[in-house]
Design a protein around this motif. Sequence first.
Motif, PDB file in Angstrom:
ATOM      1  N   ILE A 191       0.830  -1.199   0.000  1.00  0.00           N
ATOM      2  CA  ILE A 191       0.000   0.000   0.000  1.00  0.00           C
ATOM      3  C   ILE A 191       0.868   1.253   0.000  1.00  0.00           C
ATOM      4  CG2 ILE A 191      -2.102  -0.987   0.958  1.00  0.00           C
ATOM      5  CD1 ILE A 191      -1.209   0.025   3.685  1.00  0.00           C
ATOM      6  N   GLN A 193       3.836   2.046   1.359  1.00  0.00           N
ATOM      7  CA  GLN A 193       4.504   2.564   2.549  1.00  0.00           C
ATOM      8  C   GLN A 193       5.927   2.034   2.663  1.00  0.00           C
ATOM      9  OE1 GLN A 193       1.666   1.079   5.359  1.00  0.00           O
ATOM     10  NE2 GLN A 193       0.700   3.077   5.588  1.00  0.00           N
ATOM     11  N   GLY A 214      -1.378   9.769  -1.014  1.00  0.00           N
ATOM     12  CA  GLY A 214      -2.720   9.351  -1.432  1.00  0.00           C
ATOM     13  C   GLY A 214      -2.910   8.107  -2.259  1.00  0.00           C
ATOM     14  N   ARG A 216      -1.545   5.298  -2.816  1.00  0.00           N
ATOM     15  CA  ARG A 216      -1.323   3.956  -2.292  1.00  0.00           C
ATOM     16  C   ARG A 216      -0.762   3.015  -3.359  1.00  0.00           C
ATOM     17  NH1 ARG A 216      -5.357   1.289  -1.442  1.00  0.00           N
ATOM     18  NH2 ARG A 216      -4.986   0.308   0.542  1.00  0.00           N
TER      19      ARG A 216
ATOM     20  N   SER B 511      -7.011  -4.436   0.236  1.00  0.00           N
ATOM     21  CA  SER B 511      -6.204  -3.854  -0.839  1.00  0.00           C
ATOM     22  C   SER B 511      -6.611  -4.414  -2.189  1.00  0.00           C
ATOM     23  CB  SER B 511      -4.725  -4.171  -0.652  1.00  0.00           C
ATOM     24  OG  SER B 511      -4.231  -3.550   0.465  1.00  0.00           O
ATOM     25  N   LEU B 544      -3.267   0.354   7.418  1.00  0.00           N
ATOM     26  CA  LEU B 544      -4.043   0.389   6.194  1.00  0.00           C
ATOM     27  C   LEU B 544      -5.229   1.334   6.326  1.00  0.00           C
ATOM     28  CD1 LEU B 544      -4.681  -0.844   3.396  1.00  0.00           C
ATOM     29  CD2 LEU B 544      -6.155  -2.430   4.598  1.00  0.00           C
ATOM     30  N   ASN B 547      -4.727   4.942   6.107  1.00  0.00           N
ATOM     31  CA  ASN B 547      -4.203   5.458   4.843  1.00  0.00           C
ATOM     32  C   ASN B 547      -5.112   5.147   3.667  1.00  0.00           C
ATOM     33  OD1 ASN B 547      -1.470   6.700   5.252  1.00  0.00           O
ATOM     34  ND2 ASN B 547      -1.269   4.795   6.400  1.00  0.00           N
ATOM     35  N   LEU B 548      -6.399   5.052   3.932  1.00  0.00           N
ATOM     36  CA  LEU B 548      -7.295   4.694   2.847  1.00  0.00           C
ATOM     37  C   LEU B 548      -7.353   5.769   1.762  1.00  0.00           C
ATOM     38  CD1 LEU B 548     -10.237   3.010   4.705  1.00  0.00           C
ATOM     39  CD2 LEU B 548      -8.692   1.975   3.057  1.00  0.00           C
ATOM     40  N   GLY B 549      -7.328   7.027   2.176  1.00  0.00           N
ATOM     41  CA  GLY B 549      -7.361   8.117   1.200  1.00  0.00           C
ATOM     42  C   GLY B 549      -8.651   8.101   0.408  1.00  0.00           C
ATOM     43  N   PRO B 550      -8.572   8.481  -0.851  1.00  0.00           N
ATOM     44  CA  PRO B 550      -9.790   8.564  -1.651  1.00  0.00           C
ATOM     45  C   PRO B 550     -10.450   7.202  -1.893  1.00  0.00           C
ATOM     46  CG  PRO B 550      -7.863   9.295  -2.920  1.00  0.00           C
ATOM     47  CD  PRO B 550      -7.378   8.939  -1.578  1.00  0.00           C
TER      48      PRO B 550
END
Lengths: 374, 674
Positions: A191, A193, A214, A216, B511, B544, B547-550
Amino acid sequence: MEEVCARFVSQKISKARWRPLPAAALQPPDLFATGSWDNEDNRISIWSVGDVGSAGLNGEYQGEPQLLCDIRHNGDVMDMQFLDQERIVVGSSTGSVTVFRHHQNNQTLSASHRWENAHYHADQYTACGGAACTGVICNNPEIVTVGEDGRINLYRADQKDAVRTIDNADSSTLHAVTFLRTTEILTVNSIGQLKIWDFRQQRNEPAQIFSLTGDRVPLHCVDRHPNQQHIVATGGQDGMLSIWDIRQGTMPVSLLNAHEAEMWEVHFHPSNPDHLFTCSEDGSLWHWDTSTDVSEKPSFLHQGGRSTAYFSHSTINQSVVSAWLSNDPTKDRMEITNLIPNQTLSVNTLDVLGPCLVYGTDAEAIYVNRQLFA
Amino acid sequence: MEEPDTEPPLTVVPGADPARTQLCFEWGPAEMLLCETLFGRRGGERRGAPGGSAGPAPTGCGVAGGGDGAPGPSRVFVVRRDQDIYMETLRKLFNESHGIFVGLQRCEEERAARARNAQLVQVSKNYRSVIRACMEDMHQAAISARDSALHSQYSIQVSILSAMELIWNLCEILFVEAAPAGPLLLRLLDWVQLHICDVDNMVREVLGQRKSIKNTSSFWNVVDIFVLQGRMDEARHLLSKEAIANPTSMNMYKILDDLMKKMPVPSLGNTQTLTEMELKWQHWHEECQRYLQDGTFASNSHMESICKILLGDENAILEKKELMTTWYHFLVTRLLYSHPTVKSMELRFYAQSSMDMFLGEESNPEPLDTILMAAFEFELHQVIKECSVALSNWWFVAHLTDLLDHCKLLQSHNLYFGSNMREFLLLEYASGLFSHHSLWQLGVDYFDHCPEYGRVYLELHIERIPLNTEQKALKVLRICEQRQMHEQVRSICKIMAMKALRNNRLGSALSWSIRAKDAAFATLISDRFLKDYCERGYFSDLDLIDNLGPSMLLSDRLTFLGKYREFHRLYGEKRFSEAARLLLMLMTAHIAPCSFWMTLLTDALPLLEQKEVIFSAEQTYELMRCLEDLTARKLDKQKFQDDDVETMKVEMLRLALARNLARVIVKEGTLEGS
């Protein structure tokens, strides 16, 4: 490209690694190991690239890599590292981690130690519990492995059990690992990181988390600058090369548009870190050169001993640092060359050592370039 | 409609016994499943018509379930068609030719015809060199094989590869290069010289033994071979040595040497016209004739026969049958000495008669002969058809047909099934590759260049690739994404998400479903996260969720999960009023599922009990309304079920809300007042 020797090996190559040179060696490396994937029986093979002058055993082309020995490996070879001159650590898609020993006197390979189920899902003892080990890094005698199960294992080559295991270190798949310092490692995950883990801390949490903004985008590979440990390069699913300065910020210093598909490996040149090499699923292998223009380089030869003092080491270093860490496009002095003109299938792996480059592809071929900077 | 004109070859499946039980089968993409049924054999059936034959379509062929307790029939066989795919040494051929194939498809169409032709010839040569390299490897393998069965297997492969190269080379000369009269013959000579190479060994032998024992017959054999293959310089060289040894007949040697030197050869460039060449030829021919009639060579039968050969005397050439070994050698020699300016269209007449003369009446041409004959007759389709029947792989016909198609030689032909021949053969070959555990990646590019059915084939095949690691899944995904195969992308991501979920890797599963934009599955996983939270009281996989974001917007439940986690973070950071606003919003905007409201209200409790007032009066009313909505719904559903814990919670909430309301009224009142 006459200096590149190719050999079709009838197996898709997932990893290729030069054998490290002894500390005092001056010769270029002459031995490398490869691992295959997606075969019914996968193999670890040791190849030699003899002197260009001498012909092969069976009258094969000169300079073509010669197979010295190979051994069966259970599962796909996911990652592979030399522990020392003789031992190779291999991570498998079955979740086991094996140390192979290369006996140089009679050119054979044997498995000297195996950690079964180093990576596993949920229950360690169920039949289908193995999770692929995706990354291996060695710093003799320590071995760190990461896997699809998000687990980090720290082994010692001579100990049977893991020295340290961090279960659920990551909620997603860990794709690669590298040593930052002797007690710290860097991992990248699916993701986007980048995490620093410090084995001195007893908490099972990362010391620091860096992430891409953003989107990912999964990161697939990571490498650290050999001299300046705060500079880290990662490669992502979109083929983007990110340069991070882990002293500051939580975002990459620069994002460089590179390949069109997954970047599988990134390597700083170990002794010439102005040069960086990346390879990708799109079948390209790029050479990133930030060494400044030849004319700008202080040339000691031409100026004689008289003016050497004028160029202090710090100024030279300065330019190197700014080359990787500058994100000012106008000052961009990076020279990028694609080393494979019309390749179609993925280049899964590469390794550089001294003047030699080796890479392996899904087109079942290994290539060796022995005059990288010629 | 074309009918199968020969009886299809019989395939014996070891272990299957069609005499005992009936067999049934099911076609697969590149393999066939064959199984024994429970039914015994009925009488009157044709013997030996098991799976391998392309007989009438099987109707009502059900797979027998082997567990009926009946002894015996429970075996299923997998019958593979393209066996060669599994040869380890041939993988080199597949991989290297794949590169050439892709290069050929990419090259520009608009080039000038001449340059284009040169390029196609180069491509053809590349293919041939790959075949040759593979042949070398196979040869080495055969030599080093200790097992005799393995040795013979390799040797057979070597001969097959050599036949493939022979056919390909001829096709290259006739179709790809389409050499004009004159150069055509030179090309054919090269072709014969390249493939009938025993002579080099014989020369070495002859030259080696000359000093000690004089073996005249083998010496003359070598000279004859050189003459038959049109290698005049080498023949003259040998003859001159012999002449020195025989000073008495020096003159004779000189004349023959002169004749051979003067023989006109078609030029490769455009330096002489055909008529010019023919005139010279006529002149030379007469000269030879004269010497023969003079009886100049009468004293030496060897030289006389050579002179006859030079004159194109068919009987004289045929006498050397053993030295030529094949009828196509005979054909080329015959053309060289009687029709050097043969046009490609005239070849067929000479070819047929040469074969008849060479093989004699009782001739029984082998497959290779028929293929070459078809090529000489310019029956392209016949060549391809015969090759498909005779060779054990699709590699050859697929690549050859593709090359010929690029030469624009196959355009008019359409099959009554599928699209056209090129595509049909490529599809067959690529399907074979896909059935292989490792070569499937090569197949993708072949499907890409099949305009009509390639995509459908790829879609069907790609979904069936076993995905044992994420890395492999990523590679397959990349293939699908590059081709905008959304359905397959979804399906692969779903498979991976399911796998991760089964392994309790919620983060990974999420994911994958985000990557597939699979809202339903994301909801399912979010529910799992929330359930785990309710059970354990803390969130797993925070890295996770934070950091999901959009991608949070993918599904309502995922949005809720992200927002709810944000509430916890705000609360942890002691940003109470923001936390309270978010909590209330989750309920009033109906982001939170109803089943979760009670948890949310309970989360509000500590906020209500804080020392300072956090919820405003209006917000408190909202909360109260939410609570009443919830209890009303609860009552509708489960009147009879009286849950003590639940009632107590509601009571506590009501009390806390009332107290908060009291405090806030006082506070707001005083604020307004002051």
